[in-house]
Design an enzyme around this catalytic site. Structure first.
Site, PDB file in Angstrom:
ATOM      1  N   ASN A  13       0.829  -1.204   0.000  1.00 50.65           N
ATOM      2  CA  ASN A  13       0.000   0.000   0.000  1.00 50.65           C
ATOM      3  C   ASN A  13       0.864   1.256   0.000  1.00 50.65           C
ATOM      4  OD1 ASN A  13       0.571  -0.951   2.647  1.00 50.65           O
ATOM      5  ND2 ASN A  13      -1.037   0.300   3.539  1.00 50.65           N
ATOM      6  N   GLU A  26       0.368   5.266   0.686  1.00 50.87           N
ATOM      7  CA  GLU A  26      -0.578   6.266   1.196  1.00 50.87           C
ATOM      8  C   GLU A  26      -0.207   7.668   0.710  1.00 50.87           C
ATOM      9  OE1 GLU A  26      -1.023   5.596   5.422  1.00 50.87           O
ATOM     10  OE2 GLU A  26      -2.147   3.749   5.016  1.00 50.87           O
ATOM     11  N   CYS A  47      -4.180   0.643  -2.402  1.00 49.83           N
ATOM     12  CA  CYS A  47      -4.021  -0.613  -1.660  1.00 49.83           C
ATOM     13  C   CYS A  47      -2.953  -1.502  -2.305  1.00 49.83           C
ATOM     14  CB  CYS A  47      -5.328  -1.378  -1.625  1.00 49.83           C
ATOM     15  SG  CYS A  47      -6.638  -0.576  -0.704  1.00 49.83           S
ATOM     16  N   GLU A  68      -3.044  -4.685  -2.994  1.00 49.20           N
ATOM     17  CA  GLU A  68      -3.537  -5.607  -4.015  1.00 49.20           C
ATOM     18  C   GLU A  68      -3.519  -4.934  -5.386  1.00 49.20           C
ATOM     19  OE1 GLU A  68      -4.851  -4.827  -1.124  1.00 49.20           O
ATOM     20  OE2 GLU A  68      -6.040  -6.450  -0.271  1.00 49.20           O
ATOM     21  N   CYS A 100     -10.272  -5.087   0.860  1.00 49.96           N
ATOM     22  CA  CYS A 100     -11.381  -4.123   0.900  1.00 49.96           C
ATOM     23  C   CYS A 100     -12.295  -4.335  -0.318  1.00 49.96           C
ATOM     24  CB  CYS A 100     -10.844  -2.691   0.931  1.00 49.96           C
ATOM     25  SG  CYS A 100     -10.231  -2.100  -0.660  1.00 49.96           S
ATOM     26  N   CYS A 142     -10.800  -3.439  -3.734  1.00 52.52           N
ATOM     27  CA  CYS A 142      -9.828  -4.438  -4.212  1.00 52.52           C
ATOM     28  C   CYS A 142     -10.523  -5.717  -4.639  1.00 52.52           C
ATOM     29  CB  CYS A 142      -8.766  -4.707  -3.149  1.00 52.52           C
ATOM     30  SG  CYS A 142      -7.616  -3.325  -3.027  1.00 52.52           S
TER      31      CYS A 142
HETATM   32  N1  THU Z   1      -5.295  -1.414   2.514  1.00 52.04           N
HETATM   33  C1  THU Z   1      -4.769  -2.256   1.576  1.00 52.04           C
HETATM   34  O1  THU Z   1      -3.620  -2.106   1.146  1.00 52.04           O
HETATM   35  N2  THU Z   1      -5.541  -3.258   1.122  1.00 52.04           N
HETATM   36  C2  THU Z   1      -6.826  -3.505   1.530  1.00 52.04           C
HETATM   37  O2  THU Z   1      -7.481  -4.384   0.981  1.00 52.04           O
HETATM   38  C3  THU Z   1      -7.382  -2.749   2.651  1.00 52.04           C
HETATM   39  C4  THU Z   1      -6.632  -1.551   3.054  1.00 52.04           C
HETATM   40  C5  THU Z   1      -4.480  -0.300   2.975  1.00 52.04           C
HETATM   41  C6  THU Z   1      -4.986   1.048   2.530  1.00 52.04           C
HETATM   42  C7  THU Z   1      -4.420   1.962   3.598  1.00 52.04           C
HETATM   43  O3  THU Z   1      -3.109   2.338   3.211  1.00 52.04           O
HETATM   44  C8  THU Z   1      -4.330   1.079   4.828  1.00 52.04           C
HETATM   45  O4  THU Z   1      -4.454  -0.258   4.383  1.00 52.04           O
HETATM   46  C9  THU Z   1      -5.400   1.369   5.871  1.00 52.04           C
HETATM   47  O5  THU Z   1      -6.655   1.359   5.306  1.00 52.04           O
END
Ligand code: THU
Length: 162
Positions: A62, A64, A73, A75, A112, A115
């Site tokens: 991920n 940010e 994310c 994925e 999520c 994704c």
């Molecule tokens: N995140 C992911 O990388 N994948 C997911 O399926 C759920 C959330 C990340 C996004 C963000 O950087 C952190 O987790 C908190 O939400």
């Protein structure tokens, strides 16, 4: 009126030694990829590894952003990278692992909704379903045969009638 029931099956393992060796290796790579995550706002690190049929394993994590809605994310970084680098390769499996900094929490976190939708399109494009392995840094491991088990009643290309 008809009552309908939806059954979702998946496999759970207590430890990585119980998982088939190729999937176990992919999970090992995803577990390591969390350390590359750029997540200074949530401190929630996610790693993803994509096994391709050409032997390559592509990783993602991920990323940010101070403008929170711009976060990507793991994925989607991994799958975008895999498809961009090897557009003709088939995806054989993907592994997702999470790690929460400064917290004593190693429970698996599932992809999520966005994704799930993204993985679903990748599966349709792939023309073959592929397993999704979900785990923390240690502890239980869950294996889903297809993203459709995590996203029933999915919206996809067949809904867009030309
Ligand atoms: N995140 C992911 O990388 N994948 C997911 O399926 C759920 C959330 C990340 C996004 C963000 O950087 C952190 O987790 C908190 O939400």
């Amino acid at each position: 009126m008809a009552n309908q029931e939806l059954k979702i099956s998946f496999q759970s393992f207590e430890k990585i030694e119980d998982v088939e060796s190729k999937l176990a290796h992919l999970l090992h790579v995803a577990r390591n990829a969390v350390h590359e995550a750029y997540s200074p706002y949530s401190n929630f690190c996610v790693g993803c590894a994509v096994q391709l049929d050409n032997g390559q394993i592509i990783t993602g994590f991920n990323i940010e952003n101070a403008s929170y809605s711009v976060c990507i994310c793991a994925e989607r970084t991994a799958l975008s990278s895999a498809i961009t680098q090897y557009p003709d390769a088939k995806i054989l499996s993907i592994a997702i692992s999470t790690y929460q900094q400064f917290q004593d929490n190693d429970a698996p976190a599932f992809p999520c909704g966005v994704c799930r939708q993204f993985i679903s399109e990748c599966e349709d494009r792939n023309e073959n379903k592929f397993p999704i392995i979900v785990s923390g840094q240690s502890g239980p491991i869950h294996v889903f045969e297809s993203i459709k088990d995590l996203l029933p009643f999915s919206f996809g290309k067949n809904d867009l009638i030309k």
